[in-house]
Scaffold this active site. Sequence first.
Site, PDB file in Angstrom:
ATOM      1  N   CYS A  89       0.814  -1.223   0.000  1.00  0.00           N
ATOM      2  CA  CYS A  89       0.000   0.000   0.000  1.00  0.00           C
ATOM      3  C   CYS A  89       0.847   1.272   0.000  1.00  0.00           C
ATOM      4  CB  CYS A  89      -0.996   0.000   1.149  1.00  0.00           C
ATOM      5  SG  CYS A  89      -0.292   0.142   2.811  1.00  0.00           S
TER       6      CYS A  89
ATOM      7  N   HIS B 110      -2.703   1.152   6.906  1.00  0.00           N
ATOM      8  CA  HIS B 110      -2.994   1.012   5.475  1.00  0.00           C
ATOM      9  C   HIS B 110      -3.293   2.384   4.894  1.00  0.00           C
ATOM     10  CE1 HIS B 110      -4.032  -1.257   1.898  1.00  0.00           C
ATOM     11  NE2 HIS B 110      -5.097  -0.505   1.764  1.00  0.00           N
TER      12      HIS B 110
ATOM     13  N   HIS C 248      -5.997   1.536  -4.101  1.00  0.00           N
ATOM     14  CA  HIS C 248      -4.949   1.069  -3.193  1.00  0.00           C
ATOM     15  C   HIS C 248      -4.414  -0.277  -3.659  1.00  0.00           C
ATOM     16  CE1 HIS C 248      -7.461  -1.899  -0.662  1.00  0.00           C
ATOM     17  NE2 HIS C 248      -8.145  -1.613  -1.733  1.00  0.00           N
TER      18      HIS C 248
END
Length: 176
Positions: free
Chosen positions: A72, A124, A136
Amino acid sequence: MMKFHAFLLCVAFLVQVPAQAAESDVRQSAPEKSEAIPSWANTAQEVLINALSLTGIKYRYGGKSPETGFDCSGFVRYVFQQATSMTLPHGAKAISQLGQPVNKEQLQPGDLVFFNTLRTTFSHVGIYVGNHKFIHAPSSGGSVQIVDMSDTYWAKRFNGARRMETQLHADSSDSH
């Protein structure tokens, strides 16, 4: 391939319309700051076009390039480096310390959104694309994709958002 280009054009249009509306709203309420807004709106559009062009690239823990795959933060870092020449740190938590905080209700395309996916805050990160969606690099077995922040999984884990506009201006003033 033709469908993908049409998709990019649609997204670019969707990004441009809200950005232009936001610019005119800001100009009316704060004329002295209007010069920075078009610059960020254009930059955010570049960020999104760059991010969307990477859709489908496989997830890889520690990955930081299209050739090797992305995790990510590697994805976000790569996109911002390509689109803005900003060098962001590796790691969602470290990235979450940059820019300025943004309320969920004030998200704009190009903002970074953060989630608690590993039982720790800011574990994240993704890039907001508009309409409650973000792009993402999800997790092992996945690939770069757009998902809805309103989905129960993401809604329960949302930690906050940051706008990199101030970081962009800080980086450009350092180089002058």
